[in-house]
Enzyme design. Structure first.
Site, PDB file in Angstrom:
ATOM      1  CG  ASP A  39      -1.780  -1.132   1.424  1.00  0.00           C
ATOM      2  OD1 ASP A  39      -1.691  -2.076   0.622  1.00  0.00           O
ATOM      3  OD2 ASP A  39      -2.572  -1.127   2.376  1.00  0.00           O
ATOM      4  CB  SER A  94      -2.006   1.349   5.342  1.00  0.00           C
ATOM      5  OG  SER A  94      -1.335   0.494   4.454  1.00  0.00           O
TER       6      SER A  94
END
Length: 487
Positions: free
Chosen positions: A43, A103
């Protein structure tokens, strides 16, 4: 004993030196996409503009090509094209993130860069704990962790992550991807006056809310922003069942558009629309830059889908980020197109105007390559089928009888088979594609639809052939694209 960031950096740098020649020998190393020096990238995180530069962080496992303990890698750029790698921004070195700095996002406040991320903790029995954490920097390079600011609230499982922070009408807001205790995906909302003290406001959207029905067991990577008078919530729902041409990857990334009621904490929205119709696209993140543009970068991958068979793993690296894209709202739809700065990569332009294609295949002189940008504009004609074939295995095709546009590639699990992804398209006006050594990104009709994919068949020069079942006239432009020195 937990290692310091300096000790971790030393281990990583020694590993890079040890295998850098082998990595460099991989013919599938990309020329102008961001990728890890070694290990696994996933990500994009913390996409932000700070002190005159673009910052993009990314999930990184530098020690293997599998999902494991995650760090935040860090790139910086003046122009969204040429990037410099900076030292690791976040390492899992505290009790609240010891099994991974997951993330999150970034904001600029009082001339400081704030990172928000999820600290992942696992006990010996595999039980998970999740903490939303903060780290602050005064130079955009060195970050001081401030610890957890949010714990998992009642009614939710520890699958509670990916904080995205933004400022609106005098308040800070945070959306977090969540799973309810009943196993339903949601995006929840928090508010703060100062970025440190946060108050839970409740679910903003999710399964069973606002007429959406059952829509996955977990929502990841939420991103809420306003664009051209519309409020857009990007989400990555997990657990959707394939439905015709939709939801054919293992996980999905798309958006809901409508109006947020911040007083009653609800989101009246339209249907979920996939952002990218290709094989490899997940966890996109957006930011507003100093020019007022809403920009997006995604992960050109999809968790747990064919990663072990990527040929790059033999060279100790895997995955890449997409090109930066600008977003625009037009005619009730979110459009995506490559940022204009990418035109600086162009060289050796080849151009043909009013090219006829009639009942068969056509090739054009000097229209081939392995790393290039290709732009095709349909001027006239209405063939039953129009296709562009790149090499032996990759093909773009529009079928008027079904109003579908498709991308075909060689099946990564079976190199004797092909696989396709589709979208519904009422007409075909233009195709713009970026081909790198092992990737392709296709923008159809000025960004109405996008297809992203990794391809691993021929890293050498490939022929490009056009085909029409019927007749048409087209303009064709092709550029070679420069290789970035930093990669």
């Amino acid at each position: 004993m937990t290692k310091t960031i300096f000790e971790i950096e030393t281990l990583i740098n020694n590993r890079i030196k040890e295998i850098q020649n082998m990595v460099a020998d991989d013919p599938y190393r990309l020329h102008y996409h961001l990728m890890p020096q070694i290990g696994l990238l996933n990500d994009p995180n913390g996409f932000a503009y700070y002190k005159g530069q673009y910052h993009i962080f990314y999930q990184w496992n530098p020690f293997e090509t599998k999902h494991g303990i995650k760090y935040w890698g860090h790139y910086v750029s003046d122009d969204l094209v040429h990037w410099k790698e900076l030292p690791i921004a976040l390492a899992p070195d505290q009790w609240y993130d010891i099994n991974g700095c997951y993330s999150g996002s970034a904001v600029v406040h009082e001339d400081k860069l704030y990172l928000f991320y999820t600290g992942n903790v696992m006990d010996e029995e595999g039980n998970r704990e999740a903490y939303q954490c903060i780290a602050v920097s005064e130079d955009g390079i060195n970050f001081q962790k401030k610890g957890p600011i949010i714990h998992v609230p009642e009614g939710y499982t520890p699958h509670f992550r990916d904080p995205k922070v933004y400022y609106k009408a005098g308040k800070w807001y945070m959306v977090i991807g969540a799973q309810t205790s009943e196993g339903k995906g949601e995006a929840v909302l928090y508010t703060s006056p100062d970025l440190e003290s946060w108050s839970f406001q409740g679910p903003l959207a999710g399964s069973g809310h606002n007429g959406l029905g059952d829509f996955g067991y977990m929502w990841e990577c939420p991103d809420l922003f306003e664009l051209d008078g519309h409020e857009v919530l990007i989400i990555c729902p997990q657990g959707l069942t394939p439905r015709g041409y939709e939801f054919n990857n293992i996980f999905h990334a798309g958006y809901l558009a409508g109006e947020v009621d911040y007083h009653n904490v609800s989101f009246q929205h339209g249907p979920f629309t996939e952002l990218d119709r290709g094989f490899d696209f997940y966890a996109p993140q957006t930011m507003m830059d100093s020019k007022g543009r809403r920009l997006l970068i995604g992960w050109m991958g999809n968790a747990e889908e064919g990663e072990s068979i990527h040929p790059t793993t033999r060279y100790e690296w895997i995955h890449t980020l997409t090109l930066p894209r600008q977003l625009e709202w037009k005619n009730g739809k979110l459009l995506q197109y490559p940022v204009v700065e990418l035109e600086s990569l162009r060289e050796n332009q080849i151009e043909y105007e009013d090219v006829p294609v009639h009942e068969g295949e056509l090739s054009l002189p000097n229209i081939q390559g392995s790393v290039f940008e290709l732009e095709v504009t349909i001027k006239s004609g209405n063939p039953d089928v129009f296709s562009i074939k790149i090499g032996q295995n990759n093909q773009l095709s529009y079928d008027q009888s079904t109003n579908t546009f498709s991308l075909q590639r060689m099946d990564l699990a079976d190199n004797h088979a092909f696989e396709k992804r589709y979208c519904v398209l009422e007409e075909l006006r233009s195709i713009r594609l970026y081909k790198d050594t092992s990737s392709i990104e296709v923008f159809v009709n000025e960004g109405e639809e996008v297809f992203s994919a990794r391809i691993f068949d021929y890293p050498n020069e490939q022929d490009i052939n056009f085909y029409a079942n019927g007749s048409l006239t087209m303009d064709v432009k092709k550029w070679e694209l420069k290789k970035l020195k930093c990669l």
